[in-house]
Write a protein that holds these residues in place. Structure first.
Motif, PDB file in Angstrom:
ATOM      1  N   ALA A 154       0.721  -1.462   0.137  1.00 60.72           N
ATOM      2  CA  ALA A 154      -0.232   0.234   0.272  1.00 60.72           C
ATOM      3  C   ALA A 154       1.171   1.341   0.342  1.00 60.72           C
ATOM      4  O   ALA A 154       0.054   2.068  -0.440  1.00 60.72           O
ATOM      5  N   GLY A 155       2.041   1.150   0.556  1.00 62.47           N
ATOM      6  CA  GLY A 155       3.067   2.007   0.965  1.00 62.47           C
ATOM      7  C   GLY A 155       3.452   2.843  -0.080  1.00 62.47           C
ATOM      8  O   GLY A 155       3.624   3.554  -0.855  1.00 62.47           O
ATOM      9  N   ALA A 156       3.832   1.704  -1.181  1.00 65.56           N
ATOM     10  CA  ALA A 156       4.267   1.652  -2.769  1.00 65.56           C
ATOM     11  C   ALA A 156       3.585   2.385  -3.377  1.00 65.56           C
ATOM     12  O   ALA A 156       4.131   3.628  -3.725  1.00 65.56           O
ATOM     13  N   MET A 157       2.191   1.911  -3.642  1.00 65.41           N
ATOM     14  CA  MET A 157       0.927   2.094  -3.897  1.00 65.41           C
ATOM     15  C   MET A 157       0.617   3.977  -4.053  1.00 65.41           C
ATOM     16  O   MET A 157       1.213   4.333  -4.761  1.00 65.41           O
ATOM     17  N   LEU A 158       0.473   4.004  -2.846  1.00 69.55           N
ATOM     18  CA  LEU A 158       0.450   5.349  -2.489  1.00 69.55           C
ATOM     19  C   LEU A 158       1.693   6.691  -2.817  1.00 69.55           C
ATOM     20  O   LEU A 158       1.590   7.575  -3.222  1.00 69.55           O
ATOM     21  N   GLY A 159       3.053   5.981  -2.435  1.00 65.75           N
ATOM     22  CA  GLY A 159       4.717   6.644  -2.513  1.00 65.75           C
ATOM     23  C   GLY A 159       4.165   6.776  -4.436  1.00 65.75           C
ATOM     24  O   GLY A 159       4.712   7.802  -5.250  1.00 65.75           O
ATOM     25  N   ALA A 160       4.203   5.671  -4.975  1.00 66.69           N
ATOM     26  CA  ALA A 160       4.061   6.019  -6.780  1.00 66.69           C
ATOM     27  C   ALA A 160       2.799   7.412  -7.210  1.00 66.69           C
ATOM     28  O   ALA A 160       2.974   7.876  -7.656  1.00 66.69           O
ATOM     29  N   LEU A 161       2.134   6.908  -6.129  1.00 72.06           N
ATOM     30  CA  LEU A 161       0.558   8.117  -6.767  1.00 72.06           C
ATOM     31  C   LEU A 161       1.066   9.700  -6.448  1.00 72.06           C
ATOM     32  O   LEU A 161       2.038  10.667  -6.864  1.00 72.06           O
TER      33      LEU A 161
END
Lengths: 94, 114, 329
Positions: free
Chosen positions: C227-234
């Protein structure tokens, strides 16, 4: 019957993606390569998703697959546009 | 060969390739990529071992370690890239001092012949 | 078969002539790794690899390569009498020294590879590993997915320290920047309408997916890191689209936000102490809630760390080529 139609769809999708890849290697410049990729790959991907939807084990999975397809369409459109934009203006100004 | 042997061997090969490239390449971006390939090889190796222990329910501890490893590798790579950019900004070089400069990272050096 | 593609892609990426192509091949390599992870029964790792291993790292490398090349081209145009870029950067190598180094690294790579193979050769037949141990205590751990249980309960120390490493890299990246004010990193993306509409449609989807990954992590593949990776990519996406989301965060909030993960772990670690329990002992009664709370904090920290790492790597005063005027420095 379901498996057979799924197989046909998947193979056709793979063939289109393969055709797009051939275009990637054989076309001379960025814009024509983008053209090959955008058309063939999107169609191939759509067929692959269709094949997977036919084989999906629940409606929820099928819906998720369709959502994935829409997202990929969105992303590939935008990135194709951006690549073309940059290629055009780099060659135009250099 | 079993699936485990395939993946473990691949992990070793990736590690060796990355290490070799790390030492022989001078361009810093290439070194970053080589380092990442080495890491990927080691992760593959670890997960292959986990898979060997139980193909149906793989050992979760190496999985957790590899997950941690990937996240750490990403942040360290990002830091390395920040350093490379700063170096390039200050000195215009893409390799460390004392090594010959590799070819410039130009994406479209001239027209693409293909 | 996946294995063959992996090695081929890696070799191609490592030994190709141009750095940009190397980066692109590396992204392809990362995505193929994600498939390999699925084949090895590791969907959590596949999710993380696809999002950050291929996504964030690949994009960062490509971005660095392109920006550095742009800068060189711009500098060359600004100093037409100076040495041309090619002459400065293709000094022929001293082959004798290079050959020695090549041979040495071949030997080293082979030796280390041989050690790895030897380590595996003598493993006992079909050992049980730690899987059964994990399964035995899974019900008390607060998560029914083994990997999440291992990450946030059985091996919580490792995760705690890993968050510490992330914090360190974020601080180091901030320190490497010459300009201390993040607001100078704002790009002028030109307000491209397609990018704006894409971002507008992608942001809610990514947020939803991130939250979904976080909450699903208790029962299945997913969890704080993905989840952190997705939001970081966001965050990276927003930055690339010219949005001020990441760069406009005030300094104090930035630092507090980065520390959320570590502090959450600290609280969870210190809380059992007054009752006489050892450090970081998660009570099995409230394990799920504790783990989830820690995961939320960790996700927030990871997301900001990743986005920040990408943003701080970019030097300011480097506007992208404005549309239509690529030769105006």
């Amino acid at each position: 019957m379901r498996d057979a139609s799924a197989l046909v769809l998947l193979v056709a999708g793979a063939a289109f993606v393969g055709a797009g890849t051939v275009g990637l290697f054989r076309f001379p410049d960025v814009l024509s390569r983008l053209h090959a990729l955008a058309k063939a790959d999107n169609l191939g991907f759509g067929l692959i998703v269709a094949g997977l939807v036919v084989r999906a084990d629940s409606p929820a999975t099928a819906v998720k697959l369709v959502l994935i397809w829409l997202l990929v369409l969105l992303a590939s459109t935008t990135s194709a546009y951006l690549i073309a934009h940059r290629a055009l203006h780099r060659d135009g100004g250099a | 060969m079993s699936a485990f042997a395939f993946y473990a061997a691949t992990g070793v090969v990736l590690f060796a390739l990355g290490l070799f490239r790390l030492v022989t390449a001078t361009h810093l971006l290439r070194n970053v990529i080589a380092l990442n390939v080495m890491g990927a090889g080691i992760f593959l190796f670890l997960v292959a071992i986990a898979y060997r222990n139980g193909p149906d329910r793989p050992d979760p501890v190496p999985h957790a370690m590899v997950l941690t490893g990937i996240v750490v590798a990403v942040s360290v790579t990002a830091l390395a890239l920040a350093l490379v950019r700063r170096l390039h900004r200050e000195t215009g070089r893409t390799s460390l001092a004392g090594e010959h400069d590799d070819t410039s990272p130009d994406p479209d050096a001239g027209a693409d012949a293909r | 078969m996946v294995v063959a593609i992996l090695v081929w892609l890696a070799a191609w990426a490592l030994f190709t002539g141009r750095v940009f192509r190397s980066g692109v091949l590396f992204i392809a390599f990362g995505l193929t790794m994600a498939i390999a992870w699925v084949r090895l029964g590791a969907p959590d790792i596949a999710l993380a690899e696809a999002a950050i291993g291929a996504g964030v790292i690949g994009v960062s490398i490509l971005h660095a390569a392109v920006q550095m090349a742009d800068r060189e081209r711009r500098e060359q145009r600004a100093r037409p009498d100076g040495p041309p870029v090619e002459a400065r950067t293709t000094v022929p190598p001293r082959w004798s020294r290079l050959r020695g180094r090549t041979l040495a690294s071949l030997v080293a790579a082979g030796a280390l590879g041989g050690i790895l193979v030897g380590a595996v050769w003598r493993l006992p037949e079909a050992p049980a590993g730690l899987g059964p141990l994990v399964d035995a205590r899974l019900s008390e751990s607060g998560a029914s997915h083994p990997v999440t249980a291992v990450l946030l309960n059985f091996r919580a120390y490792d995760t705690w320290l890993e968050i510490g490493v992330l914090l360190l890299t974020a601080l180091a990246a901030l320190a490497v920047r010459r300009e201390t004010d993040l607001r100078t990193a704002i790009r002028s993306a030109g307000g491209d309408p397609l990018v704006a509409s894409f971002t507008g449609q992608a942001v809610p989807v990514v947020i939803l997916t991130g939250v979904l990954l976080l909450s699903v992590g208790t029962f299945g593949p997913g969890g704080a890191f993905q989840a952190g990776a997705m939001l970081g990519a966001l965050g990276v996406l927003l930055y690339l689209a010219g949005h001020r989301a990441v760069t406009a965060i005030p300094g104090t909030t930035l630092r507090l936000w980065l520390m959320l993960g570590i502090v959450a772990f600290l609280i969870a670690a210190v809380a059992p102490l007054p009752a006489g329990d050892p450090l970081l002992r998660i009570p099995s009664g409230r394990a799920t809630a504790t783990i989830l709370a820690i995961e939320v904090a960790v996700t927030a920290s990871i997301a900001l760390t990743l986005a920040l790492l990408f943003v701080t790597a970019i030097p300011p005063r480097d506007p992208p080529m404005p549309p239509g005027r690529s030769d105006r420095a």
